[in-house]
Design an enzyme around this catalytic site. Structure first.
Site, PDB file in Angstrom:
ATOM      1  N   LEU A 165      -5.351 -11.956  -4.861  1.00 52.82           N
ATOM      2  CA  LEU A 165      -5.758 -10.714  -4.750  1.00 52.82           C
ATOM      3  C   LEU A 165      -5.886 -10.304  -3.336  1.00 52.82           C
ATOM      4  O   LEU A 165      -6.437 -11.356  -2.281  1.00 52.82           O
ATOM      5  CB  LEU A 165      -7.007 -10.220  -5.555  1.00 52.82           C
ATOM      6  CG  LEU A 165      -7.065 -10.278  -6.827  1.00 52.82           C
ATOM      7  CD1 LEU A 165      -8.388  -9.796  -7.559  1.00 52.82           C
ATOM      8  CD2 LEU A 165      -5.912  -9.170  -7.581  1.00 52.82           C
ATOM      9  N   ASP A 166      -5.524  -9.234  -2.666  1.00 57.37           N
ATOM     10  CA  ASP A 166      -5.952  -9.008  -0.962  1.00 57.37           C
ATOM     11  C   ASP A 166      -7.166  -8.937  -0.930  1.00 57.37           C
ATOM     12  O   ASP A 166      -8.062  -8.855  -1.674  1.00 57.37           O
ATOM     13  CB  ASP A 166      -5.226  -7.304  -0.943  1.00 57.37           C
ATOM     14  CG  ASP A 166      -3.834  -7.344  -1.133  1.00 57.37           C
ATOM     15  OD1 ASP A 166      -3.176  -8.479  -1.008  1.00 57.37           O
ATOM     16  OD2 ASP A 166      -3.425  -6.031  -1.299  1.00 57.37           O
ATOM     17  N   LYS A 167      -7.562  -9.175   0.364  1.00 58.97           N
ATOM     18  CA  LYS A 167      -9.058  -9.486   0.576  1.00 58.97           C
ATOM     19  C   LYS A 167      -9.858  -8.518   0.398  1.00 58.97           C
ATOM     20  O   LYS A 167     -11.082  -8.593  -0.044  1.00 58.97           O
ATOM     21  CB  LYS A 167      -9.003  -9.484   2.204  1.00 58.97           C
ATOM     22  CG  LYS A 167     -10.377  -9.886   2.748  1.00 58.97           C
ATOM     23  CD  LYS A 167     -10.463 -10.274   4.304  1.00 58.97           C
ATOM     24  CE  LYS A 167     -11.857 -10.394   4.990  1.00 58.97           C
ATOM     25  NZ  LYS A 167     -11.853 -10.705   6.330  1.00 58.97           N
ATOM     26  N   THR A 196      -9.532  -5.934  -1.946  1.00 55.63           N
ATOM     27  CA  THR A 196      -9.302  -5.729  -3.272  1.00 55.63           C
ATOM     28  C   THR A 196     -10.149  -6.609  -4.143  1.00 55.63           C
ATOM     29  O   THR A 196      -9.945  -7.933  -3.858  1.00 55.63           O
ATOM     30  CB  THR A 196      -7.893  -6.067  -3.760  1.00 55.63           C
ATOM     31  OG1 THR A 196      -6.812  -5.078  -3.165  1.00 55.63           O
ATOM     32  CG2 THR A 196      -7.742  -5.313  -5.326  1.00 55.63           C
ATOM     33  N   ARG A 213      -0.405  -0.559  -3.321  1.00 54.63           N
ATOM     34  CA  ARG A 213      -0.883  -0.003  -2.132  1.00 54.63           C
ATOM     35  C   ARG A 213       0.474   0.622  -1.472  1.00 54.63           C
ATOM     36  O   ARG A 213       0.440   1.705  -1.063  1.00 54.63           O
ATOM     37  CB  ARG A 213      -1.409  -0.577  -1.003  1.00 54.63           C
ATOM     38  CG  ARG A 213      -2.857  -1.577  -1.677  1.00 54.63           C
ATOM     39  CD  ARG A 213      -3.169  -2.639  -0.728  1.00 54.63           C
ATOM     40  NE  ARG A 213      -3.353  -2.214   0.530  1.00 54.63           N
ATOM     41  CZ  ARG A 213      -3.650  -3.455   1.482  1.00 54.63           C
ATOM     42  NH1 ARG A 213      -3.607  -4.605   1.413  1.00 54.63           N
ATOM     43  NH2 ARG A 213      -3.806  -3.096   2.955  1.00 54.63           N
TER      44      ARG A 213
END
Length: 374
Positions: free
Chosen positions: A192-194, A196, A302
């Site tokens: 997961l993105d930082k 998120t 996104r």
């Protein structure tokens, strides 16, 4: 002061949609290839001297070195320059200096950072499920999944690249983790993105890791996210089927505007379902949406929501404003309003259907409440 991107006076009512549509899917001209430098990390105090090729004319110093040295990030190059380890024609240089070709560049020490080693840290974890084969974690926003490409200052005793990550916490909490992903990514099957938050699955052994990876690759898991976006999404259900690739101009971003035949561009499918439309006199209009993804491309949700014209709240990288509303009464969010809320999959060992859910974090609930009240 007018923006340099504004149309000339007298033409500001003219639409630019035809130009936009004409360039969509058209690959921008490829920049001149920069010859690579052969760099060996053999001695910290070794000085390498190179002559800037004509192909680098017009590039910034940090741009040139980041392209010329294999496997080095631009941030690492900038750090070397800041610490005086790079000179141009015998003089200390700034990262922003424009090159003309023919200059002599000297690099002192090793351009590459020292290798990282994952280690345990006592970091609290929210564990949604655990058995002998796997664990399901509720990751908070702000935590990186594993060590990234950041760098530590030369001579620093502790390398900040490798602190505070999910991997550090996993190594502390679990006795065993899979090794399929390598030493820096034990147990990590997906990411997961930082900024998120939400559900992430961790494998404890190599067999489970491989089975989960096959399930992700075969789209056999149901991944559902909650996102709050700027503006009103008019259709209740929308499927975004746009390939995603690296933005060739802003390398930290991904884009849907490159040709599907270009190198590194991969198919991506997201299903967007409107849950709530919010209109606030003070803060504007917003849409709370449920997004189910079939693929797992970098920044997929996104990028797809931005392509619809509705960037995720808090996602300034993809066009969201830093503040919501107008001064003096504004709201802000120090993260993206994107949360991995639900994951459904077949347990690779027991074959039972697993349904895991994660509630919205408090900071996202508070923002929603403020918008709804207004």
């Amino acid at each position: 002061m007018p923006s340099k991107n504004m149309l000339p006076k007298g033409q500001r009512r003219r639409t630019v949609k035809p130009e936009y549509r004409a360039t969509r899917g058209v690959e921008p001209p490829a920049p001149a290839a920069i010859p690579l430098l052969e760099v060996e990390d053999d001695a910290e105090n070794h000085v390498r001297s190179v002559t800037v090729p004509s192909e680098a004319s017009g590039l910034r110093l940090d741009q040139y070195l980041a392209q010329a040295i294999p496997d080095i990030s631009r941030s690492r190059v900038q750090l070397l320059i800041e610490h005086g380890q790079v000179q141009v024609n015998g003089q200390p240089a700034k990262a922003s200096i424009k090159l003309q070709g023919g200059e002599t560049v000297e690099i002192e020490g090793t351009p590459h950072p020292p290798p990282l080693h994952a280690f345990p840290e006592d970091i609290p974890l929210t564990i949604l499920y655990e058995d002998d084969s796997l664990a399901v974690i509720d990751k908070p926003a702000g935590m990186m999944v594993h060590a990234g490409a950041g760098v530590a200052a030369p001579g620093a005793e502790a390398d900040e690249r490798n602190h505070g990550t999910l991997v550090n916490a996993l190594l502390h909490h679990f006795n065993k983790l899979s090794h399929v992903g390598g030493e820096l990514r034990p147990g990590i099957v997906h990411r997961l993105d930082k900024q998120t938050s939400g559900i992430i699955v961790v494998a404890k052994d190599d067999s489970t890791h491989r089975k989960l990876s096959e399930m992700f690759a075969g789209r056999q898991l149901e991944k559902t996210y909650l996102a709050l976006v700027h503006g009103t999404i008019s259709r209740d259900n929308t499927t975004v089927n746009l390939p995603i690739g690296r933005d060739l101009v802003r390398r930290t971003r991904m884009t849907t505007r490159r040709s599907v035949d270009s190198e590194g561009v991969r198919p991506a499918v997201s299903h967007v379902k409107v849950l709530e439309r919010i209109t606030s006199e003070r803060y504007g209009s917003f849409t709370l949406a449920e997004v189910r993804i079939e693929t797992g491309r970098t920044h997929q949700i996104r990028v797809h929501l931005q392509a619809l014209g509705h960037p995720v709240v808090g996602d300034t990288l993809y066009g969201a404003p830093h503040h919501i509303g107008k001064p003096p009464e504004t709201l802000s969010l120090e993260r993206n309003f994107l949360h991995a809320a639900r994951l459904v999959f077949e347990h690779p060992t027991t074959r039972k259907t697993m349904t895991l859910e994660s509630p919205l974090p408090s900071e996202l609930e508070k923002l929603l409440a403020a918008l709804r009240v207004d």
